[in-house]
Design an enzyme around this catalytic site. Structure first.
Site, PDB file in Angstrom:
ATOM      1  N   ASN A 134      34.236  57.288  -1.595  1.00 38.11           N
ATOM      2  CA  ASN A 134      34.071  58.461  -2.464  1.00 38.11           C
ATOM      3  C   ASN A 134      35.333  58.581  -3.317  1.00 38.11           C
ATOM      4  O   ASN A 134      36.365  59.040  -2.831  1.00 38.11           O
ATOM      5  CB  ASN A 134      33.874  59.724  -1.604  1.00 38.11           C
ATOM      6  CG  ASN A 134      33.760  60.973  -2.464  1.00 38.11           C
ATOM      7  OD1 ASN A 134      33.585  60.894  -3.682  1.00 38.11           O
ATOM      8  ND2 ASN A 134      33.867  62.132  -1.835  1.00 38.11           N
ATOM      9  N   TRP A 135      35.223  58.156  -4.569  1.00 41.39           N
ATOM     10  CA  TRP A 135      36.405  58.189  -5.450  1.00 41.39           C
ATOM     11  C   TRP A 135      36.722  59.607  -5.913  1.00 41.39           C
ATOM     12  O   TRP A 135      37.773  59.844  -6.477  1.00 41.39           O
ATOM     13  CB  TRP A 135      36.164  57.303  -6.678  1.00 41.39           C
ATOM     14  CG  TRP A 135      36.168  55.826  -6.400  1.00 41.39           C
ATOM     15  CD1 TRP A 135      36.271  55.199  -5.180  1.00 41.39           C
ATOM     16  CD2 TRP A 135      36.068  54.770  -7.376  1.00 41.39           C
ATOM     17  NE1 TRP A 135      36.242  53.835  -5.342  1.00 41.39           N
ATOM     18  CE2 TRP A 135      36.117  53.537  -6.679  1.00 41.39           C
ATOM     19  CE3 TRP A 135      35.936  54.742  -8.765  1.00 41.39           C
ATOM     20  CZ2 TRP A 135      36.048  52.302  -7.334  1.00 41.39           C
ATOM     21  CZ3 TRP A 135      35.859  53.518  -9.415  1.00 41.39           C
ATOM     22  CH2 TRP A 135      35.922  52.312  -8.710  1.00 41.39           C
ATOM     23  N   LYS A 136      35.807  60.522  -5.728  1.00 38.43           N
ATOM     24  CA  LYS A 136      35.971  61.897  -6.226  1.00 38.43           C
ATOM     25  C   LYS A 136      36.344  61.873  -7.709  1.00 38.43           C
ATOM     26  O   LYS A 136      35.885  60.990  -8.434  1.00 38.43           O
ATOM     27  CB  LYS A 136      37.023  62.659  -5.398  1.00 38.43           C
ATOM     28  CG  LYS A 136      36.808  62.535  -3.897  1.00 38.43           C
ATOM     29  CD  LYS A 136      37.615  63.535  -3.127  1.00 38.43           C
ATOM     30  CE  LYS A 136      37.506  63.231  -1.649  1.00 38.43           C
ATOM     31  NZ  LYS A 136      37.966  64.301  -0.794  1.00 38.43           N
ATOM     32  N   HIS A 139      28.570  67.382  -0.616  1.00 34.79           N
ATOM     33  CA  HIS A 139      29.956  67.225  -0.159  1.00 34.79           C
ATOM     34  C   HIS A 139      30.578  68.614  -0.034  1.00 34.79           C
ATOM     35  O   HIS A 139      30.269  69.513  -0.819  1.00 34.79           O
ATOM     36  CB  HIS A 139      30.736  66.361  -1.170  1.00 34.79           C
ATOM     37  CG  HIS A 139      32.063  65.924  -0.635  1.00 34.79           C
ATOM     38  ND1 HIS A 139      33.148  66.767  -0.602  1.00 34.79           N
ATOM     39  CD2 HIS A 139      32.476  64.752  -0.098  1.00 34.79           C
ATOM     40  CE1 HIS A 139      34.173  66.113  -0.061  1.00 34.79           C
ATOM     41  NE2 HIS A 139      33.786  64.884   0.258  1.00 34.79           N
ATOM     42  N   GLU A 190      33.266  69.757  -0.898  1.00 28.41           N
ATOM     43  CA  GLU A 190      33.926  70.237  -2.123  1.00 28.41           C
ATOM     44  C   GLU A 190      32.897  70.836  -3.081  1.00 28.41           C
ATOM     45  O   GLU A 190      33.187  71.815  -3.774  1.00 28.41           O
ATOM     46  CB  GLU A 190      34.709  69.085  -2.768  1.00 28.41           C
ATOM     47  CG  GLU A 190      35.941  68.734  -1.937  1.00 28.41           C
ATOM     48  CD  GLU A 190      36.377  67.277  -1.993  1.00 28.41           C
ATOM     49  OE1 GLU A 190      35.955  66.552  -2.906  1.00 28.41           O
ATOM     50  OE2 GLU A 190      37.145  66.874  -1.099  1.00 28.41           O
ATOM     51  N   GLU A 246      31.150  65.355   8.018  1.00 32.53           N
ATOM     52  CA  GLU A 246      32.543  65.434   7.573  1.00 32.53           C
ATOM     53  C   GLU A 246      33.130  66.797   7.927  1.00 32.53           C
ATOM     54  O   GLU A 246      32.874  67.784   7.233  1.00 32.53           O
ATOM     55  CB  GLU A 246      32.617  65.267   6.048  1.00 32.53           C
ATOM     56  CG  GLU A 246      32.061  63.958   5.544  1.00 32.53           C
ATOM     57  CD  GLU A 246      32.674  63.606   4.188  1.00 32.53           C
ATOM     58  OE1 GLU A 246      33.256  62.516   4.099  1.00 32.53           O
ATOM     59  OE2 GLU A 246      32.600  64.427   3.264  1.00 32.53           O
ATOM     60  N   GLY A 257      40.872  64.782   3.649  1.00 30.67           N
ATOM     61  CA  GLY A 257      42.077  64.742   2.823  1.00 30.67           C
ATOM     62  C   GLY A 257      43.304  65.347   3.487  1.00 30.67           C
ATOM     63  O   GLY A 257      44.326  65.568   2.848  1.00 30.67           O
ATOM     64  N   SER A 297      39.526  61.564   6.617  1.00 27.89           N
ATOM     65  CA  SER A 297      40.748  60.787   6.838  1.00 27.89           C
ATOM     66  C   SER A 297      40.497  59.472   7.588  1.00 27.89           C
ATOM     67  O   SER A 297      41.300  59.068   8.430  1.00 27.89           O
ATOM     68  CB  SER A 297      41.810  61.631   7.536  1.00 27.89           C
ATOM     69  OG  SER A 297      42.151  62.747   6.728  1.00 27.89           O
ATOM     70  N   GLY A 336      37.367  58.962   1.455  1.00 23.14           N
ATOM     71  CA  GLY A 336      37.962  59.425   0.206  1.00 23.14           C
ATOM     72  C   GLY A 336      39.234  58.656  -0.111  1.00 23.14           C
ATOM     73  O   GLY A 336      39.207  57.557  -0.666  1.00 23.14           O
ATOM     74  N   GLY A 337      40.379  59.218   0.276  1.00 26.18           N
ATOM     75  CA  GLY A 337      41.697  58.675  -0.091  1.00 26.18           C
ATOM     76  C   GLY A 337      41.833  57.170   0.116  1.00 26.18           C
ATOM     77  O   GLY A 337      42.282  56.448  -0.790  1.00 26.18           O
TER      78      GLY A 337
HETATM   79  C1  PEP Z   1      35.683  62.504   1.489  1.00 25.97           C
HETATM   80  O1  PEP Z   1      36.019  62.530   0.339  1.00 25.97           O
HETATM   81  O2  PEP Z   1      34.495  62.623   1.760  1.00 25.97           O
HETATM   82  C2  PEP Z   1      36.701  62.287   2.526  1.00 25.97           C
HETATM   83  C3  PEP Z   1      36.312  62.186   3.765  1.00 25.97           C
HETATM   84  O3  PEP Z   1      37.997  62.205   2.098  1.00 25.97           O
HETATM   85  P1  PEP Z   1      39.247  61.611   2.950  1.00 25.97           P
HETATM   86  O4  PEP Z   1      38.809  60.283   3.467  1.00 25.97           O
HETATM   87  O5  PEP Z   1      40.359  61.511   1.940  1.00 25.97           O
HETATM   88  O6  PEP Z   1      39.543  62.577   4.039  1.00 25.97           O
END
Ligand code: PEP
Length: 253
Positions: A9-11, A97, A99, A169, A175, A215, A236-237
């Site tokens: 997930n590049w967001k 998501h 967010e 999640e 994050g 994470s 994500g990250g």
């Molecule tokens: C996400 O964006 O869905 C996510 C889980 O981010 P991260 O891996 O950065 O926690």
């Protein structure tokens, strides 16, 4: 074996040029996806066509949108329809998501409508659920997630539900660098599967891929994914670093 999926997930990150380079770098690294494994890249809308072109020849690699609208077409300025995604070759979309739930007030019911329009068009929803820290601290995570599933998904037929990928999640792990322990992940993934089993039966529940997100990194992916009810991750990250994400792909069981 049900599908094991590493989803990036590049967001709202990277320019087009940076995104192209990241995909090129990941594609160049050694990984082998067996028949039941997939890699998915959820990239920003303007990069969907580029990403789709780059992975078109790759087996078991897919591009996903990070959202879509619940209407077919029309006067909805700024929105993107499922038909538009299909027209650039995209057959996956991340929905709900945390967010989007938090910043754009997406409700369970609204997300259910998005799931419906995806399934009606053979687009796979990667449906996100998960609780906030306050809910976890009050030990209310099971009830909270069960309500999300019930209100967005439980109107689906037995055939339709098997087309949905779930991403659990916990918001407190997204994050933040705080990962759920593999035991915590397994416990709630098993609970989620039990909810599907109660509604649709064991065979159907056993077919549904449930990804963990929060994470996930190269150094914890293998342990998380080794849990029996954890079928990969939404990342994500760490998906913004080629070597990290490639190692996560290689951690799929
Ligand atoms: C996400 O964006 O869905 C996510 C889980 O981010 P991260 O891996 O950065 O926690």
């Amino acid at each position: 074996m049900r599908k094991q999926i590493a989803a990036a997930n590049w967001k709202m990150n990277l320019t087009l040029q940076q995104g192209e380079k990241l995909l090129d770098d990941i594609i160049a690294l050694p990984h082998q996806l067996s028949e039941h494994q997939q890699a998915v890249f959820a990239v920003p809308f303007p990069y969907l066509a580029m990403a789709q072109q780059k992975i078109a020849e790759k087996k078991n690699v897919f591009v996903a949108a990070q959202n879509c609208y619940n209407k077919k077409s029309g006067a909805y300025t700024g929105e993107t329809s499922v038909e538009m995604l299909l027209s650039v070759g995209v057959h996956h979309v991340v929905l709900g998501h945390s967010e989007r739930r938090e910043y754009f007030n997406e409700s369970n019911q609204f997300l259910g409508e998005k799931v419906d329009i995806c399934l009606a068009n053979n687009v796979t929803p990667i449906f996100c659920c998960g609780e906030a820290l306050s809910v976890r601290e009050a030990n209310g995570q099971n009830e909270f997630v069960a309500k999300q599933l019930e209100e967005s998904l439980f109107h689906l037929s037995t055939v339709q539900i098997q087309e949905v990928v779930i991403a659990y999640e916990p918001i407190w792990a997204i994050g933040t660098g705080k990962t759920a322990s593999s035991a915590q992940a397994q416990e709630i993934h098993a609970f989620i599967r039990s909810q599907f089993a109660a509604k649709y039966g064991d065979a159907v529940a056993n077919n549904i891929s449930i990804l963990y997100g929060g994470s996930v990194k190269a150094n914890n992916a293998k342990e998380l994914f080794s849990q029996p009810d954890v079928d990969g991750g939404l990342v994500g990250g760490a998906s913004l670093i080629a070597e990290e994400f490639n190692a996560i792909i290689n951690s799929l069981k």
